[in-house]
Motif scaffolding. Structure first.
Motif, PDB file in Angstrom:
ATOM      1  N   THR A   3      -6.750   1.073 -51.680  1.00  0.00           N
ATOM      2  CA  THR A   3      -6.671   2.384 -51.049  1.00  0.00           C
ATOM      3  C   THR A   3      -5.376   3.071 -51.461  1.00  0.00           C
ATOM      4  O   THR A   3      -4.306   2.472 -51.430  1.00  0.00           O
ATOM      5  CB  THR A   3      -6.702   2.229 -49.521  1.00  0.00           C
ATOM      6  N   GLN A   4      -5.481   4.333 -51.811  1.00  0.00           N
ATOM      7  CA  GLN A   4      -4.289   5.092 -52.201  1.00  0.00           C
ATOM      8  C   GLN A   4      -3.404   5.354 -50.990  1.00  0.00           C
ATOM      9  O   GLN A   4      -3.922   5.604 -49.893  1.00  0.00           O
ATOM     10  CB  GLN A   4      -4.695   6.444 -52.772  1.00  0.00           C
ATOM     11  N   LEU A   6      -1.280   7.586 -48.472  1.00  0.00           N
ATOM     12  CA  LEU A   6      -1.508   8.954 -48.008  1.00  0.00           C
ATOM     13  C   LEU A   6      -0.160   9.624 -47.738  1.00  0.00           C
ATOM     14  O   LEU A   6       0.679   9.073 -47.023  1.00  0.00           O
ATOM     15  CB  LEU A   6      -2.344   8.942 -46.725  1.00  0.00           C
ATOM     16  N   TYR A   7       0.021  10.785 -48.318  1.00  0.00           N
ATOM     17  CA  TYR A   7       1.252  11.556 -48.131  1.00  0.00           C
ATOM     18  C   TYR A   7       0.906  12.832 -47.368  1.00  0.00           C
ATOM     19  O   TYR A   7       0.035  13.592 -47.796  1.00  0.00           O
ATOM     20  CB  TYR A   7       1.878  11.896 -49.483  1.00  0.00           C
ATOM     21  N   ALA A  28      -4.938   6.549 -40.177  1.00  0.00           N
ATOM     22  CA  ALA A  28      -4.823   6.003 -41.540  1.00  0.00           C
ATOM     23  C   ALA A  28      -3.873   4.813 -41.558  1.00  0.00           C
ATOM     24  O   ALA A  28      -4.145   3.791 -42.198  1.00  0.00           O
ATOM     25  CB  ALA A  28      -4.341   7.088 -42.500  1.00  0.00           C
ATOM     26  N   ARG A  33      -3.712   1.556 -44.507  1.00  0.00           N
ATOM     27  CA  ARG A  33      -3.351   2.515 -45.535  1.00  0.00           C
ATOM     28  C   ARG A  33      -1.891   2.895 -45.343  1.00  0.00           C
ATOM     29  O   ARG A  33      -1.461   3.186 -44.217  1.00  0.00           O
ATOM     30  CB  ARG A  33      -4.243   3.754 -45.415  1.00  0.00           C
ATOM     31  N   VAL A  35       1.112   5.232 -45.142  1.00  0.00           N
ATOM     32  CA  VAL A  35       1.206   6.661 -44.819  1.00  0.00           C
ATOM     33  C   VAL A  35       2.674   7.094 -44.835  1.00  0.00           C
ATOM     34  O   VAL A  35       3.544   6.401 -44.280  1.00  0.00           O
ATOM     35  CB  VAL A  35       0.611   6.952 -43.422  1.00  0.00           C
ATOM     36  N   GLY A 127      -0.343   8.874 -54.854  1.00  0.00           N
ATOM     37  CA  GLY A 127      -1.325   8.794 -53.782  1.00  0.00           C
ATOM     38  C   GLY A 127      -2.035  10.116 -53.554  1.00  0.00           C
ATOM     39  O   GLY A 127      -2.112  10.965 -54.443  1.00  0.00           O
ATOM     40  N   GLN A 128      -2.530  10.280 -52.353  1.00  0.00           N
ATOM     41  CA  GLN A 128      -3.234  11.505 -51.968  1.00  0.00           C
ATOM     42  C   GLN A 128      -2.307  12.331 -51.085  1.00  0.00           C
ATOM     43  O   GLN A 128      -1.761  11.815 -50.106  1.00  0.00           O
ATOM     44  CB  GLN A 128      -4.506  11.144 -51.208  1.00  0.00           C
TER      45      GLN A 128
END
Lengths: 132, 76
Positions: A3-4, A6-7, A28, A33, A35, A127-128
């Motif tokens: 899993t990428q 999360l930003y 998240a 994940r 974060v 990341g995302q």
């Protein structure tokens, strides 16, 4: 596939957007994940440690309804995300300068430090990134 | 039958029930179960989704009286 990370770039002081950002971040983080939350612009003032309760959000958006229904406080949810998951929070160094603040002006035990936008954007390339 | 603890999160808004469940899972042993009660309809789908993602087992879920319930077994 892993899993990428999360930003989340949080710049709005609106209660609605705060509520959503804290829900996304905390869920998240507890879902295995990583974060990372970057708090900038008017959003940083919401974390004034001297602000009280729901007054820190003003009359924005659904604040009245969320208060009436005793919805979870976003600041508490960010805290839960940090406590139960893999989550970091960073204060925008530029906004701290503008306000004449340092990290001691912010709500205790939430922030991992201050950071510049360039470093955050560089980190976020892996990341995302979502902006609220 | 596994030992089961019940958390009454009725009246708590999303994602409160999930957070209460996760906090409680940290305090129990592998193989034990937690039943979470919630009046937030999303919990009935969110909790099994979360359990599947992180590797815990949803034993059962459904609606009963005034609430939804989900039973999760800690597997790791």
């Amino acid at each position: 596939m892993a899993t990428q990370p999360l930003y989340i770039m949080l710049s709005s002081a609106d209660r609605d957007k705060f509520q959503l950002a804290s829900m996304i971040a905390s869920v998240a983080a507890v879902s295995e994940r990583s974060v990372h939350v970057f708090v900038s612009m008017g959003a940083l003032k919401v974390f004034d440690k001297n602000a009280s309760g729901n007054e820190r959000y003003g009359d924005s958006g659904l604040n009245v309804e969320l208060c009436d229904q005793n919805a979870p406080d976003p600041i508490d949810m960010f805290g839960q995300g940090k406590m139960l998951g893999d989550m970091t929070m960073w204060a925008c160094s530029m906004v701290l300068d503008v306000l004449g603040w340092n990290e001691s002006n912010l709500v205790d035990d939430l922030f991992d430090g201050q950071m510049g936008l360039t470093k955050f954007l560089s980190d976020a390339e892996e990341g995302q990134l979502i902006s609220i | 039958m596994s030992e089961r603890k019940t958390i009454d999160a009725r009246g708590s808004f999303c994602p409160g029930p999930l957070m209460e469940l996760i906090a409680a899972l940290k305090l129990i042993e592998v193989g034990q179960e937690i039943e979470i009660w919630s009046t937030d309809q999303g919990t009935a789908k969110d909790v099994p989704e979360w359990a599947a993602k992180v590797g815990h087992e949803t034993v059962e879920s459904g609606e009963k009286d005034d609430h939804w319930y989900v039973v999760v077994k800690k597997t790791k």
